[in-house]
Scaffold this active site. Structure first.
Site, mmCIF file in Angstrom:
data_model
loop_
_atom_site.group_PDB
_atom_site.id
_atom_site.type_symbol
_atom_site.label_atom_id
_atom_site.label_comp_id
_atom_site.label_asym_id
_atom_site.label_seq_id
_atom_site.Cartn_x
_atom_site.Cartn_y
_atom_site.Cartn_z
ATOM 1 N N ARG A 2 -70.535 60.705 -37.257
ATOM 2 C CA ARG A 2 -70.009 60.403 -35.931
ATOM 3 C C ARG A 2 -69.357 59.019 -35.894
ATOM 4 N NH1 ARG A 2 -73.326 58.541 -30.762
ATOM 5 N NH2 ARG A 2 -71.630 58.619 -29.262
ATOM 6 N N GLU A 12 -84.877 48.933 -25.219
ATOM 7 C CA GLU A 12 -83.631 49.697 -25.332
ATOM 8 C C GLU A 12 -82.839 49.130 -26.506
ATOM 9 O OE1 GLU A 12 -79.636 50.387 -22.560
ATOM 10 O OE2 GLU A 12 -80.989 48.720 -22.127
ATOM 11 N N HIS A 62 -79.200 49.704 -29.046
ATOM 12 C CA HIS A 62 -77.915 50.370 -29.293
ATOM 13 C C HIS A 62 -77.326 49.827 -30.578
ATOM 14 C CE1 HIS A 62 -77.933 52.222 -25.368
ATOM 15 N NE2 HIS A 62 -78.324 51.056 -24.885
#
Length: 145
Positions: free
Chosen positions: A17, A97, A99
């Protein structure tokens, strides 16, 4: 300390991806790197990845009483899921969190994070190393430092 690493939609496609954004390493490479670092840190780590929002909610609910901290990369659910925010707040497990890329430097809609309000920290734009930083944040908080 027991840490649950949750990954949302399409993270199972790492390496395929958008490699210019996410790199060429695979999801399996990510998990192995996390395992090695967890061992060095003296923490136990488990993994769960799903492309389905409800499955991620279920995994967080099931973590209650078994897990000391959660590292979550909600993927696209970062920008859409109030359900993930609600469950993180409901279970009261310290959550970071994470990323791989920095959403704030990408499309405008990616700058919105619903889950961030329920997290103790956010790590973004540091590639796979961001997961290790997230575990360190949880381990430091767990040790009372």
């Amino acid at each position: 300390m027991n840490i649950l690493v949750l990954n949302g939609p399409n993270l199972n496609l790492l390496g395929l991806r958008e490699p210019t954004i996410y790199g060429h390493e695979t999801y399996e490479d990510l998990c192995e790197m996390i395992r090695q670092n967890a061992q060095t840190m003296g923490v136990t780590v488990s993994f769960y990845q799903s492309n389905h929002e409800g499955a991620l909610v279920d995994a967080i609910q099931e973590a209650r009483g078994n897990i000391d901290g959660i590292v979550i990369n909600p993927g696209a659910y970062t920008h859409t899921s109030v359900a993930l925010l609600d469950v993180v707040k409901a279970v009261s497990i310290p959550t970071v969190e994470v990323h791989i890329s920095d959403p704030d430097t990408r499309e405008e809609f990616r700058k919105i994070s619903y889950i961030r309000q329920g997290c103790v920290a956010t790590v973004k734009g540091k590639g796979f190393a961001g997961y290790v930083e997230a575990m360190e944040i949880l381990a430091k908080g767990h040790s009372g430092e």
